[in-house]
Design an enzyme around this catalytic site. Structure first.
Site, mmCIF file in Angstrom:
data_model
loop_
_atom_site.group_PDB
_atom_site.id
_atom_site.type_symbol
_atom_site.label_atom_id
_atom_site.label_comp_id
_atom_site.label_asym_id
_atom_site.label_seq_id
_atom_site.Cartn_x
_atom_site.Cartn_y
_atom_site.Cartn_z
ATOM 1 N N LYS A 42 0.842 -1.195 0.000
ATOM 2 C CA LYS A 42 0.000 0.000 0.000
ATOM 3 C C LYS A 42 0.877 1.245 0.000
ATOM 4 O O LYS A 42 2.013 1.226 0.502
ATOM 5 C CB LYS A 42 -0.954 -0.009 1.210
ATOM 6 C CG LYS A 42 -0.261 0.069 2.554
ATOM 7 C CD LYS A 42 -1.198 -0.267 3.702
ATOM 8 C CE LYS A 42 -2.216 0.818 3.994
ATOM 9 N NZ LYS A 42 -2.969 0.534 5.244
ATOM 10 N N SER A 56 -7.745 0.876 5.282
ATOM 11 C CA SER A 56 -7.096 1.712 4.291
ATOM 12 C C SER A 56 -6.287 0.932 3.255
ATOM 13 O O SER A 56 -5.658 1.528 2.375
ATOM 14 C CB SER A 56 -6.147 2.694 5.010
ATOM 15 O OG SER A 56 -5.147 1.991 5.742
ATOM 16 N N SER A 109 -7.439 -1.803 9.167
ATOM 17 C CA SER A 109 -7.018 -1.538 7.791
ATOM 18 C C SER A 109 -6.485 -2.762 7.054
ATOM 19 O O SER A 109 -6.320 -2.718 5.837
ATOM 20 C CB SER A 109 -5.952 -0.434 7.774
ATOM 21 O OG SER A 109 -6.514 0.793 8.153
#
Length: 442
Positions: free
Chosen positions: A45, A120, A144
């Site tokens: 990410k 996220s 997340s």
């Protein structure tokens, strides 16, 4: 570029493998047998620093910033022979549960593009679920890793805190928040979790007891069908049904199954918000300005309504959440801190050395885009556990009648990661694990 570099690395791996198999000698001075992830592609990410790559954490104010070095976990994966192939999308400052920002746009759920992939780490999970990456890494401060794993139907693991290095993640959280942050892996197949974690945890790998054989007959299963906070969406019938199917399956595999109700979880969101409050850390208004002054949330709210803000609406609204939290009474904060300690102690005592706790990953399947603000407290199903010092594996259990992934969290005491992963592997055998969102053509 990352693609060209990855192709070059892959070609070198092919030459090394052929040379060593033919001659018995390593081509580069390092044997292929010393690198357990040799040639395996992975993604990360866009909050992990990868040398020479954008390092924005989805923040428009960080446009053009590149990472000077690899984060520690990226280094470990590369040293083990894995090949980095790309960064994936996140919400601004990795602090929301969709994966949308002004800089790169919106990530959709691969099972229904009108829905969120979670956050996220939603970019990671959407890509892996679609077959675009074999494995990935994420961070988890409030769900997340687990929420996008749940919404995208793959496996994710929130590691025992402190086992995998968090160095090289932006934003760099203050001390209070840092204690809640964990780094862990994503993959489509449960069997891939342990080899990834052995590499990612470095010298801490032995603490996770992966070399210890797990006998499912010795595991005690506890479960809970959500909670009764009226401010949170009720558990969807299909989510409840899947959880009970999971428990029924484990009932025939494990020592015992016991239904429990932890009333403290009804205040899970408040417990987490209290734990995330750190007066010594930069405010969200400062973080959204990339620590160069601060944004004015009132001005940005007007600009957002006019469609000209470089900050997303949920991030702006979160600034007001901070103001509301700041006005909360000191007495209520003291109550929440005490409740958190009591809940942590109670859960640890229940689980002991051989227990797992089966809990929904979310009360609903993936919500529609633009529907996250009014349902923000639904993340209580994941975020509260960041405050309780536990290890958690997110496990897919198949698809709903609408074709959306449903799953559960398997929760264990710290350093019992091997137990939750063993249960995940068994559930994969029983329920089939990852279900492709479309036909996969190889």
């Amino acid at each position: 570029t990352s693609y060209e570099s990855a192709v070059s690395e892959a070609r070198l791996v092919d030459r090394r493998v052929r040379h060593e198999l033919d001659s018995g000698l390593p081509l580069t001075g390092q044997s292929i047998r010393e690198q357990p992830l040799l040639g395996i592609p992975f993604t990360a990410k866009d909050s992990f620093s990868v040398k020479g790559m954008p390092w924005t954490s989805g923040l428009y104010a960080r446009k053009g910033i590149t990472a000077p070095v690899d984060s520690e976990v990226i280094t470990r994966l590369r040293d083990a022979g894995a090949i980095f192939i790309g960064l994936t999308n996140v919400p601004e400052l990795i602090m929301w549960w969709h994966s949308t920002n002004i800089l790169y746009g919106r990530t959709n759920n691969p099972y229904d593009r009108s829905r969120i992939p979670g956050g996220s780490s939603g970019g990671e999970c959407a890509l892996i679920a679609s077959g675009g990456s074999l494995m990935g890494i994420g961070s988890d401060i409030g769900g997340s890793i687990r929420e996008p794993s749940y919404f995208c139907g793959i496996f994710g693991h929130k590691t025992t805190n402190g086992v995998v290095s968090t160095m090289g993640i932006y934003p760099m959280f203050g001390e209070s928040k840092q204690r809640l942050l964990a780094v862990g892996p994503f993959c489509r197949y449960a069997v891939d979790l342990k080899p990834m974690l052995k590499v990612m945890s470095g010298s801490n790998a032995s603490k996770l007891k992966f070399d210890k054989t797990v006998d499912l007959n010795t595991i005690k299963v506890y479960y809970m069908e959500g909670h009764n906070n009226p401010g949170i969406s009720p558990l969807q019938p299909e989510v409840r049904h899947s959880l009970n199917q999971c428990v029924d399956y484990l009932r025939n595999k494990c020592r015992d199954c016991e239904r429990i109700y932890l009333k403290e979880l009804e205040l899970g969101f408040d417990i987490w918000m209290c734990a995330m409050t750190d007066p010594t850390a930069p405010t969200l208004e400062q973080e959204l300005a990339n620590l160069k002054g601060r944004i004015n949330p009132y001005v940005e709210l007007v600009k957002s309504l006019l469609g000209v803000s470089n900050i997303t609406f949920p991030s702006i609204i979160s600034c007001f959440d901070d103001l509301i939290t700041g006005l909360s009474s000191e007495q209520y904060f003291k109550f929440l801190k005490k409740l958190r300690l009591e809940l942590s102690e109670k859960l640890h005592k229940i689980l002991g050395d051989d227990g797992v706790f089966v809990y929904p990953g979310h009360p609903e399947t993936a919500p529609k885009h633009n529907g996250t603000v009014l349902k923000v407290k639904n993340i209580s199903y994941t975020c509260v556990f960041n405050t309780l010092d536990v290890a958690i594996t997110s496990v897919p259990l198949g698809l709903s009648t609408d074709g959306l992934p449903i799953g559960v969290q398997i929760i264990t005491n710290p350093f019992n990661d091997h137990l939750s992963i063993a249960v995940a592997e068994e559930l994969e055998r029983g329920f089939g694990g990852w279900t492709p969102p479309a036909a996969i053509i190889c």
